[in-house]
Design a protein around this motif. Structure first.
Motif, PDB file in Angstrom:
ATOM      1  N   PHE A   3      69.778 -54.777 -33.956  1.00 32.72           N
ATOM      2  CA  PHE A   3      70.791 -55.053 -32.936  1.00 32.72           C
ATOM      3  C   PHE A   3      70.284 -54.584 -31.575  1.00 32.72           C
ATOM      4  CE2 PHE A   3      73.222 -54.588 -36.874  1.00 32.72           C
ATOM      5  CZ  PHE A   3      73.974 -55.744 -36.842  1.00 32.72           C
ATOM      6  N   VAL A   4      70.730 -55.244 -30.515  1.00 28.89           N
ATOM      7  CA  VAL A   4      70.383 -54.833 -29.162  1.00 28.89           C
ATOM      8  C   VAL A   4      71.636 -54.863 -28.291  1.00 28.89           C
ATOM      9  CG1 VAL A   4      67.961 -55.574 -29.240  1.00 28.89           C
ATOM     10  CG2 VAL A   4      69.699 -57.187 -28.504  1.00 28.89           C
ATOM     11  N   GLY A   5      71.657 -53.977 -27.311  1.00 29.61           N
ATOM     12  CA  GLY A   5      72.743 -53.948 -26.342  1.00 29.61           C
ATOM     13  C   GLY A   5      73.756 -52.860 -26.625  1.00 29.61           C
ATOM     14  N   LYS A   6      74.586 -52.646 -25.613  1.00 29.56           N
ATOM     15  CA  LYS A   6      75.713 -51.730 -25.746  1.00 29.56           C
ATOM     16  C   LYS A   6      76.930 -52.409 -25.138  1.00 29.56           C
ATOM     17  CE  LYS A   6      74.720 -49.118 -21.571  1.00 29.56           C
ATOM     18  NZ  LYS A   6      74.396 -47.847 -20.990  1.00 29.56           N
ATOM     19  N   TYR A   7      78.087 -52.105 -25.710  1.00 30.36           N
ATOM     20  CA  TYR A   7      79.290 -52.848 -25.354  1.00 30.36           C
ATOM     21  C   TYR A   7      80.476 -51.898 -25.272  1.00 30.36           C
ATOM     22  CZ  TYR A   7      76.162 -56.456 -27.059  1.00 30.36           C
ATOM     23  OH  TYR A   7      75.072 -57.264 -27.251  1.00 30.36           O
ATOM     24  N   GLU A   8      81.123 -51.873 -24.129  1.00 29.87           N
ATOM     25  CA  GLU A   8      82.346 -51.089 -23.979  1.00 29.87           C
ATOM     26  C   GLU A   8      83.510 -51.937 -24.467  1.00 29.87           C
ATOM     27  OE1 GLU A   8      83.057 -49.245 -20.154  1.00 29.87           O
ATOM     28  OE2 GLU A   8      80.893 -48.923 -19.872  1.00 29.87           O
ATOM     29  N   LYS A  24      78.532 -59.953 -32.176  1.00 24.03           N
ATOM     30  CA  LYS A  24      78.835 -60.674 -33.420  1.00 24.03           C
ATOM     31  C   LYS A  24      77.734 -61.675 -33.754  1.00 24.03           C
ATOM     32  CE  LYS A  24      82.426 -63.364 -35.672  1.00 24.03           C
ATOM     33  NZ  LYS A  24      83.670 -64.073 -35.529  1.00 24.03           N
ATOM     34  N   LYS A  25      77.153 -62.321 -32.745  1.00 22.01           N
ATOM     35  CA  LYS A  25      76.077 -63.288 -32.959  1.00 22.01           C
ATOM     36  C   LYS A  25      74.843 -62.650 -33.578  1.00 22.01           C
ATOM     37  CE  LYS A  25      77.247 -66.321 -29.096  1.00 22.01           C
ATOM     38  NZ  LYS A  25      76.816 -66.787 -27.774  1.00 22.01           N
ATOM     39  N   GLN A  26      74.706 -61.345 -33.419  1.00 22.64           N
ATOM     40  CA  GLN A  26      73.530 -60.651 -33.934  1.00 22.64           C
ATOM     41  C   GLN A  26      73.649 -60.294 -35.420  1.00 22.64           C
ATOM     42  OE1 GLN A  26      72.007 -57.503 -31.299  1.00 22.64           O
ATOM     43  NE2 GLN A  26      73.368 -58.317 -29.723  1.00 22.64           N
ATOM     44  N   PHE A  27      74.855 -60.405 -35.977  1.00 18.71           N
ATOM     45  CA  PHE A  27      75.036 -60.138 -37.395  1.00 18.71           C
ATOM     46  C   PHE A  27      74.414 -61.273 -38.199  1.00 18.71           C
ATOM     47  CE2 PHE A  27      78.006 -57.021 -35.984  1.00 18.71           C
ATOM     48  CZ  PHE A  27      78.092 -56.097 -37.018  1.00 18.71           C
ATOM     49  N   PRO A  28      73.793 -60.953 -39.329  1.00 22.06           N
ATOM     50  CA  PRO A  28      73.162 -62.015 -40.124  1.00 22.06           C
ATOM     51  C   PRO A  28      74.187 -63.020 -40.644  1.00 22.06           C
ATOM     52  CG  PRO A  28      73.157 -59.904 -41.298  1.00 22.06           C
ATOM     53  CD  PRO A  28      73.673 -59.652 -39.920  1.00 22.06           C
ATOM     54  N   ASP A  29      73.858 -64.264 -40.524  1.00 23.81           N
ATOM     55  CA  ASP A  29      74.675 -65.364 -41.063  1.00 23.81           C
ATOM     56  C   ASP A  29      76.129 -65.313 -40.603  1.00 23.81           C
ATOM     57  OD1 ASP A  29      72.423 -66.232 -42.503  1.00 23.81           O
ATOM     58  OD2 ASP A  29      72.878 -64.836 -44.126  1.00 23.81           O
ATOM     59  N   SER A 111      73.968 -50.303 -29.907  1.00 28.41           N
ATOM     60  CA  SER A 111      72.997 -50.705 -30.920  1.00 28.41           C
ATOM     61  C   SER A 111      72.031 -49.551 -31.161  1.00 28.41           C
ATOM     62  CB  SER A 111      72.255 -51.965 -30.488  1.00 28.41           C
ATOM     63  OG  SER A 111      71.626 -51.759 -29.245  1.00 28.41           O
ATOM     64  N   TYR A 112      71.607 -49.458 -32.406  1.00 29.24           N
ATOM     65  CA  TYR A 112      70.704 -48.382 -32.820  1.00 29.24           C
ATOM     66  C   TYR A 112      69.809 -48.951 -33.918  1.00 29.24           C
ATOM     67  CZ  TYR A 112      69.328 -43.541 -33.766  1.00 29.24           C
ATOM     68  OH  TYR A 112      68.612 -42.364 -33.908  1.00 29.24           O
ATOM     69  N   GLY A 113      68.965 -49.900 -33.510  1.00 27.50           N
ATOM     70  CA  GLY A 113      68.073 -50.535 -34.469  1.00 27.50           C
ATOM     71  C   GLY A 113      68.830 -51.441 -35.417  1.00 27.50           C
TER      72      GLY A 113
END
Length: 148
Positions: A3-8, A24-29, A111-113
């Motif tokens: 995962f990448v990014g941080k979100y408030e 959410k787009k970064q979650f698999p499938d 995100s943390y890897g």
């Protein structure tokens, strides 16, 4: 890829927050379910179901002979639960975990890897300011990370 990014995000009175579309787009499938558990330093962790399965295999391989392992598993499993996004795309956290992490209305999803940390926003900002006080480059060098 992790995962990448941080979100408030803002948590409502029912401990729900909207999972940002970019995250959410970064979650698999396009996964709508994930695991939440306690993390180090007073945050919560979001794990994908696949990653949680790997963690469970690792824990199972440790056996139950050592009392420390049994105690660790007891606390971990007591504070771990599955979250499914509702129709509006919100995730609801359980009250006990919200208390553990000291979450208030304003929350940071960082995100943390291969996982995502859930922090109280003020606590996250304080922590990051403290970490930044030490030399980022010196720490990278000490760890042998040549990419920085």
């Amino acid at each position: 890829m992790g995962f990448v990014g941080k979100y408030e995000v803002t948590m409502d009175a029912k401990n729900r927050f909207l999972l940002p579309a970019a995250l959410k787009k970064q979650f698999p499938d396009g996964a709508e379910k994930f695991i939440v558990s306690r993390g180090r330093e007073g945050c919560l962790i979001i794990y994908t179901l696949a990653l949680w399965e790997q963690i469970e295999k690792e824990l199972t391989a440790k056996g139950d002979n050592d009392p420390k392992i049994r105690e660790f598993k007891a606390v971990l499993y007591d504070s771990t639960y599955e979250v499914e996004l509702d129709a509006a795309g919100r995730a609801m956290l359980q009250g006990e975990s919200v208390e553990y992490a000291g979450l208030k209305k304003e929350v940071m999803l960082a995100s943390y890897g291969d996982r995502i940390q859930i922090w109280d926003l003020a606590k996250y900002k304080q922590r990051m300011a403290k970490i930044r006080e030490t030399s980022f480059i010196e720490t990278a060098d000490a760890l042998g990370l040549s990419v920085f």
